[in-house]
Design an enzyme around this catalytic site. Structure first.
Site, short mmCIF file in Angstrom:
data_model
loop_
_atom_site.label_atom_id
_atom_site.label_comp_id
_atom_site.label_asym_id
_atom_site.label_seq_id
_atom_site.Cartn_x
_atom_site.Cartn_y
_atom_site.Cartn_z
N ALA A 134 0.84 -1.19 0.00
CA ALA A 134 0.00 0.00 0.00
C ALA A 134 0.88 1.24 0.00
CB ALA A 134 -0.92 -0.01 1.22
N SER A 135 0.25 2.41 0.04
CA SER A 135 0.99 3.66 -0.06
C SER A 135 1.82 3.93 1.18
CB SER A 135 0.02 4.82 -0.29
OG SER A 135 -0.94 4.86 0.74
N GLN A 138 3.63 -2.24 3.69
CA GLN A 138 3.37 -3.48 2.98
C GLN A 138 3.43 -4.64 3.97
OE1 GLN A 138 6.40 -3.39 -0.08
NE2 GLN A 138 7.75 -4.78 1.03
N VAL A 139 2.85 -5.78 3.56
CA VAL A 139 2.69 -6.91 4.46
C VAL A 139 3.50 -8.10 3.97
CG1 VAL A 139 1.04 -8.56 5.45
CG2 VAL A 139 0.39 -6.16 5.17
N ASP A 292 -12.01 2.65 7.06
CA ASP A 292 -11.51 2.36 5.71
C ASP A 292 -11.98 0.97 5.29
OD1 ASP A 292 -10.18 2.97 3.38
OD2 ASP A 292 -8.21 2.35 4.09
#
Length: 527
Positions: A134-135, A138-139, A292
């Site tokens: 993501a912006s 990260q995973v 979200d």
């Protein structure tokens, strides 16, 4: 002035990127005044060739991805404000999710070692390549041995390198744009663009501290521990820090994978209802909600449990705001539009100089067309357009504390509609809202309020001796000041002396500057 030069140049560059990607081509020129129409016509001269073949969503996505994480998040944020960016732009921005390239695993490993100490191997048996980027972070999948010596799979979320520095830099440009809008566009002041940027900044700062997300997961886990159809991942606190979050690995199907959900045997309509009811339970019952809730952040487990991840952005509502929200929704459900209007006035959402009955009439015009119809028969774009026309008609200002709520209502309903196109919003919301109204505003709620009031009065009574003692001391100090004049301690007197000396020096410099300027003017006149 000089401090605004760099942010202004960054705004110019952002405008150039938008123009190159054809974003300004999405604006309807006939609806604009001559000045903006000319500016957009000039900007479109730098569009890349063939850009007209791309649809609107692709143009916006490409432009915002080129501008970086700050603009991706800003785009997601503005998707909740069609009153600001327009209906069409909001529709395209709502499709923007964090689809950004991952950064190298070696940087993630370095962050883990810096944040947790020792080597990655000291914390994890295995540390895999990123599975989601993501912006902001990260995973990575990873394994560690638990106390029983068994391998346990976890998800390790790592902050993107340099992301904080980039956000701080871009925020200066966003603040400049908001100030310019408020200064040169009186119509924009009702939308409070500066306050919008402040809300955005606050949300992003919290999102970039992964300890806050861990705390949000923990709090929501406690709030929903009795909910049979919803949960959040557990947190591995020893392996969590400001830039690293380790949590339970979720084996489930993303809600964006409709085919996978059907193949797993889940009821799509029931799942859509669960999404809406879960959001309302958290907002109305708990006053703490996931802000979200797009499809990428929601999973369905094999047993039908809905699991929410990525709690970097959350929203809170105070008890009074929860009551207002519940009463407004209940008023729409029961078609009591006068009560809906009265609640808006009681909450201060509508200025007191407006007519409550006329406002109730406007609310009825919004509510009546959607009763007795499911989601497939309702034009949400038309509904939102009418709602924003009403807010302008009655001079209603943006409520900052409700921005995240409005955003997630749009997201949650969008997810529910994708699962169940025939979703009946009011029937789905009825059990949650009516139950809360009965518990909190009915006879039991009044008993609870009375008990709370008695507790507060009891606490006040126990504090009365302390309050009386402080009041007596303050009264004695006032009397001494009246008799003896105002006295300062040594430190205060010294500080005042230094301040006066500084101002005296500044004053002398200013007098010399004025004297020299007057002499120059007089000399010029004499010549």
């Amino acid at each position: 002035m000089i401090a605004n030069i760099v942010p202004f140049m960054r705004l110019v560059f952002a405008g150039y990127v938008m123009a190159r990607e054809g974003v300004f081509g999405l604006v309807s020129l006939p609806d604009l005044p001559p000045g903006p129409r000319l500016a957009i016509s000039v900007a479109r001269m730098v569009e890349r060739r063939g850009i007209e073949k791309k649809d609107a969503a692709a143009r916006l996505t490409d432009a915002l991805n080129r501008l970086g994480p700050s603009y991706i998040k800003l785009g997601q944020f503005l998707a909740t404000r069609p009153d600001v960016v327009g209906k069409e732009a909001a529709k395209e921005l709502s499709a923007l999710q964090d689809n950004v390239p991952p950064f190298l695993t070696q940087y993630a490993r370095k962050t883990v070692e810096e944040q947790l100490g020792k080597t990655v191997e000291d914390h994890f048996e295995e540390f895999g390549e990123p599975v989601a980027a993501a912006s902001i972070a990260q995973v990575h999948p990873a394994y560690f041995r638990n106390r029983d010596g068994e391998l346990e799979k976890v998800a390790v979320k790592v902050l993107r390198p340099g992301v904080e520095r980039g956000f701080k830099r871009d925020l200066k440009s966003f603040y400049l744009a908001a100030r310019l809008a408020e200064r040169f566009s009186p119509a924009s002041r009702r939308l409070r663009p500066l306050m919008m940027v402040e809300t955005y900044e606050h949300a992003v700062i919290l999102e970039m501290d992964l300890r806050m997300e861990a705390a949000a997961l923990s709090e929501m886990g406690e709030n929903s521990k009795e909910d049979k159809d919803f949960r959040v991942p557990s947190v591995d606190w020893p392996r969590t820090s400001r830039s690293v979050l380790t949590m339970e690995w979720i084996d489930g199907v993303k809600l964006s994978n409709l085919e996978g959900i059907e193949e797993a045997g889940h009821d799509l309509a029931e799942l859509g209802n669960n999404v809406i009811q879960t959001f309302l339970r958290h907002a109305v019952r708990d006053g703490f909600f996931h802000a979200d809730m797009h499809q990428g952040n929601l999973f369905i487990e094999p047993d039908g449990t809905l699991v929410a991840v990525d709690l970097g952005i959350t929203g809170r509502l105070g008890l009074s705001e929860r009551r207002f929200l519940a009463e407004i929704l209940y008023g729409f459900i029961t078609r009591n539009y006068l009560r809906v209007a009265e609640v808006h006035f009681e909450a201060g959402y509508v200025p007191a100089d407006q007519d409550v009955n006329i406002f109730a009439q406007a609310i009825r015009a919004i509510g009546e067309p959607i009763h007795g119809h499911d989601a497939s028969e309702i034009s949400m774009a038309r509904l939102l357009t009418q709602l924003f026309e009403v807010t302008e008609m009655f001079n209603m200002h943006t409520q900052p504390q409700l921005i995240l709520l409005q955003k997630n209502m749009v997201l949650a309903e969008g997810v529910a509609r994708s699962l169940n196109p025939h979703l009946d919003m009011w029937n789905t919301a009825d059990p949650v809202v009516t139950g809360w109204i009965q518990r909190n505003l009915g006879p039991m709620g009044r008993i609870t309020d009375l008990a709370t009031g008695v507790t507060v009065l009891g606490r006040l009574a126990s504090d009365l001796p302390i309050i009386a003692d402080r009041a007596s001391k303050f009264s004695n100090q006032l009397e001494a000041m009246a008799n003896n004049g105002l006295r300062f301690d040594e430190a205060t007197a010294d500080a005042i002396g230094k301040s006066e000396a500084k101002h005296s020096r500044s004053g002398r410099v200013a007098l010399w500057v004025i004297a020299i300027a007057l002499s120059a003017i007089a000399y010029g006149i004499y010549l």
